[in-house]
Design a protein around this motif. Sequence first.
Motif, PDB file in Angstrom:
ATOM      1  N   PRO A   1       0.816  -0.905  -0.056  1.00  0.00           N
ATOM      2  CA  PRO A   1      -0.425   0.269   0.313  1.00  0.00           C
ATOM      3  C   PRO A   1       1.279   1.350  -0.081  1.00  0.00           C
ATOM      4  CG  PRO A   1      -0.482  -1.309   1.992  1.00  0.00           C
ATOM      5  CD  PRO A   1       0.958  -1.632   1.456  1.00  0.00           C
TER       6      PRO A   1
ATOM      7  N   PRO B   1      -1.527   7.531   2.268  1.00  0.00           N
ATOM      8  CA  PRO B   1      -2.346   7.398   2.215  1.00  0.00           C
ATOM      9  C   PRO B   1      -2.766   8.999   1.831  1.00  0.00           C
ATOM     10  CG  PRO B   1      -2.561   6.438   4.160  1.00  0.00           C
ATOM     11  CD  PRO B   1      -1.443   6.028   3.864  1.00  0.00           C
TER      12      PRO B   1
ATOM     13  N   GLN C   1      -7.332  11.366   3.525  1.00  0.00           N
ATOM     14  CA  GLN C   1      -7.417   9.940   2.924  1.00  0.00           C
ATOM     15  C   GLN C   1      -7.513   9.087   3.825  1.00  0.00           C
ATOM     16  OE1 GLN C   1      -5.554   8.714  -0.118  1.00  0.00           O
ATOM     17  NE2 GLN C   1      -6.650   6.984  -1.162  1.00  0.00           N
TER      18      GLN C   1
ATOM     19  N   ARG D   1      -4.067   2.753  -0.406  1.00  0.00           N
ATOM     20  CA  ARG D   1      -4.601   2.742  -1.186  1.00  0.00           C
ATOM     21  C   ARG D   1      -3.314   2.095  -1.878  1.00  0.00           C
ATOM     22  NH1 ARG D   1      -2.562   8.347  -4.078  1.00  0.00           N
ATOM     23  NH2 ARG D   1      -0.965   7.234  -3.510  1.00  0.00           N
ATOM     24  N   TYR D   2      -3.227   1.489  -2.907  1.00  0.00           N
ATOM     25  CA  TYR D   2      -2.625  -0.286  -3.587  1.00  0.00           C
ATOM     26  C   TYR D   2      -2.025   0.574  -4.776  1.00  0.00           C
ATOM     27  CZ  TYR D   2      -3.865  -2.561   0.855  1.00  0.00           C
ATOM     28  OH  TYR D   2      -4.855  -2.331   2.084  1.00  0.00           O
ATOM     29  N   GLU D   3      -0.472   0.107  -5.505  1.00  0.00           N
ATOM     30  CA  GLU D   3      -0.551   0.189  -6.935  1.00  0.00           C
ATOM     31  C   GLU D   3       1.046  -0.652  -7.098  1.00  0.00           C
ATOM     32  OE1 GLU D   3       2.121   3.816  -6.177  1.00  0.00           O
ATOM     33  OE2 GLU D   3      -0.017   4.967  -5.603  1.00  0.00           O
TER      34      GLU D   3
ATOM     35  N   GLN E   1      -2.770   2.281 -10.249  1.00  0.00           N
ATOM     36  CA  GLN E   1      -2.368   3.610  -9.579  1.00  0.00           C
ATOM     37  C   GLN E   1      -3.199   3.610  -8.833  1.00  0.00           C
ATOM     38  OE1 GLN E   1      -1.075   6.676 -12.044  1.00  0.00           O
ATOM     39  NE2 GLN E   1       1.061   7.019 -10.863  1.00  0.00           N
ATOM     40  N   GLY E   2      -3.295   3.886  -7.015  1.00  0.00           N
ATOM     41  CA  GLY E   2      -4.312   4.873  -6.067  1.00  0.00           C
ATOM     42  C   GLY E   2      -5.201   4.128  -6.626  1.00  0.00           C
TER      43      GLY E   2
ATOM     44  N   THR F   1      -7.966   2.251  -4.023  1.00  0.00           N
ATOM     45  CA  THR F   1      -8.425   2.621  -3.473  1.00  0.00           C
ATOM     46  C   THR F   1     -10.624   1.568  -3.205  1.00  0.00           C
ATOM     47  OG1 THR F   1      -9.971   4.012  -3.669  1.00  0.00           O
ATOM     48  CG2 THR F   1      -7.831   4.492  -2.782  1.00  0.00           C
TER      49      THR F   1
ATOM     50  N   GLY G   1      -9.155   3.286  -9.073  1.00  0.00           N
ATOM     51  CA  GLY G   1      -8.420   3.247  -9.256  1.00  0.00           C
ATOM     52  C   GLY G   1      -8.340   4.575 -10.899  1.00  0.00           C
TER      53      GLY G   1
END
Length: 165
Positions: free
Chosen positions: A56, A59, A63, A67-69, A74-75, A77, A90
């Motif tokens: 992750p 944030p 927020q 967020r995972y990328e 990208q970004g 949620t 995302g």
Amino acid sequence: MRRFLVLCLLAGLLQGCAASEEKPNDQAQPGTAPATAPSNQPLATAPSDPPNDAAPAQPDAGQSQPRYENDRFQGVTVKKTKEDTFEVKGKARVFEGVVHYVVEDGHNELAAGVTQASAGGPEWGAFHFTLSVKKENPNTSLTLILFEESAKDGSRTMELPVPLP
């Protein structure tokens, strides 16, 4: 022939040694900002791609969800909206903007689907979808896996696992 090979190797070695010499401090390396800049001008930074891991990201201020990328997503949620309903948002950089996903509980695939991003690769396109999935066993945790499907053989590529809250 042997002399020619030795001369080529020697020339390559000398060229490598000459390229590795340090440059004086008053000359900036190409593509980098100078070590000191006037106080009224910020240092320039080069844009970067998202990290290549599925961890992750931090944030943004204000927020609450992580967020995972990775290289393709990208970004990302996930927000729980109801008991068994999740809102996923995302950006994706995938072929023709097609985002595939599955939800697993560690043993079984409980849901699968496809959604469309607003743009196809190499551009980043936004995607947003709502997912309804119910746990088969209350003691399990659910994981959403976003991926791009290989055009070559249909296998999953660039998977991004995201734990569902």
